[in-house]
Scaffold this active site. Structure first.
Site, PDB file in Angstrom:
ATOM      1  N   HIS A  64      33.889 -12.056 -48.940  1.00 39.39           N
ATOM      2  CA  HIS A  64      32.775 -11.916 -48.008  1.00 39.39           C
ATOM      3  C   HIS A  64      33.264 -11.243 -46.729  1.00 39.39           C
ATOM      4  O   HIS A  64      34.265 -11.663 -46.146  1.00 39.39           O
ATOM      5  CB  HIS A  64      32.196 -13.289 -47.670  1.00 39.39           C
ATOM      6  CG  HIS A  64      31.246 -13.283 -46.504  1.00 39.39           C
ATOM      7  ND1 HIS A  64      31.436 -14.045 -45.364  1.00 39.39           N
ATOM      8  CD2 HIS A  64      30.103 -12.584 -46.291  1.00 39.39           C
ATOM      9  CE1 HIS A  64      30.450 -13.830 -44.518  1.00 39.39           C
ATOM     10  NE2 HIS A  64      29.624 -12.946 -45.049  1.00 39.39           N
ATOM     11  N   SER A  65      32.586 -10.184 -46.291  1.00 46.02           N
ATOM     12  CA  SER A  65      32.879  -9.523 -45.026  1.00 46.02           C
ATOM     13  C   SER A  65      34.345  -9.080 -44.984  1.00 46.02           C
ATOM     14  O   SER A  65      34.759  -8.268 -45.811  1.00 46.02           O
ATOM     15  CB  SER A  65      32.511 -10.456 -43.872  1.00 46.02           C
ATOM     16  OG  SER A  65      32.418  -9.780 -42.647  1.00 46.02           O
TER      17      SER A  65
END
Length: 287
Positions: free
Chosen positions: A99-100
């Site tokens: 994520h990210s």
């Protein structure tokens, strides 16, 4: 199933994490975003029961060691950390989910060590942040200034809720999500709650890749790839840039989600559905 706390000792330091063991099942390594931690994946894990799953705390985050005093947190250094963790776990390869910042690390490792990544899943993290070459000097100056002005520490809080409300104000996250992340990012000492996160993570990066470099890395990702993007990240990155990145990856499926940057935490069932469809794994009816 409740996750198990794990510690992974490597030559690069000791890393904390959460594990949902399932011996013999496909191995899934999850990497969180900047200033988050392994708790980012607790909700999602309930819908991914067919994996031998680990969510790792990146260096300086959660329960993992900080880098030595004075060291910087360059994105690329996480690749060697992750490689060392996989060696210690004796995972020759795995499905990598990020994520990210975790997605940036995951997609970069898939390009740099393709033999270690059997499939790639990114949440708002397909490729690194980029900047034009003409911004090199300005960014380096800003980085120098941010480190000169850096304080000696972060604010203390009377309880977890107060810290979560502060995180909520700074990020716009729903309180429930902010609190879950804060629980793993705080330590209780001297009667107060203090961030265990390394303050050096807030120092500005001295340089970024150019978009041409990002596209070159993405073109080197040879494994099947699933990119899930929130409506929020499309505003940050711009649709045209995201489209070019998606086209750069040779074998890539894209899905979009209406919602904020941490959509996998408050829409875990939908997020898991996309992942299971991508990997051709049926959903559990009893979840």
């Amino acid at each position: 199933m409740k996750p198990q706390e794990i510690r992974v000792q490597t030559a690069n330091g000791e890393f904390g994490g959460l594990a949902w063991p399932n011996p013999g099942a496909p191995r899934l390594m999850c990497l969180h975003g900047w200033l988050d931690n392994a708790a980012s994946f607790i909700s999602l894990a309930s819908f991914l029961q067919d994996f031998d799953m680990i969510a790792l705390d990146l260096a300086g985050h959660g329960h993992s060691d900080h880098r030595p005093a004075g060291a910087r947190y360059h994105m690329i250094d996480n690749l060697w950390d992750l490689d060392a963790v996989l060696d210690t776990l004796q995972w020759s390869d795995c499905i990598l989910l990020g994520h990210s910042l975790g997605g940036v690390i995951a997609s970069s490792l898939a390009a740099a060590a393709p033999e270690r990544v059997s499939a790639l899943v990114t949440f708002d993290g397909l490729g690194a942040l980029s900047a034009p070459a003409k911004e090199t000097a300005r960014r380096l100056r800003a980085s120098m200034e941010s480190i000169r002005k850096a304080g000696s520490g972060l604010k203390d809080y009377p309880d977890v809720d107060a810290a979560a409300k502060s995180r909520q104000r700074a990020s716009g996250l729903p309180f429930k999500i902010a609190r879950l992340l804060c629980e793993r990012s705080l330590k209780h000492e001297d009667g107060v709650y203090r961030w265990s996160t390394d303050p050096a993570l807030n120092w500005r990066s001295p340089s970024l890749m150019t978009e041409e470099q990002v596209l070159d890395l993405l073109a080197a990702v040879s494994c099947p790839t699933l990119s899930i993007a929130s409506s929020q990240v499309i505003e940050w990155l711009q649709s045209a840039t995201l489209e070019k990145r998606l086209l750069a990856v040779p074998d890539c499926i894209h899905r979009s989600v209406d919602g904020h940057h941490h959509f996998h935490m408050d829409q875990p069932e939908l997020t898991a559905q996309f992942i299971l469809e991508f990997l051709n794994i049926p959903e559990h009816e009893d979840v």
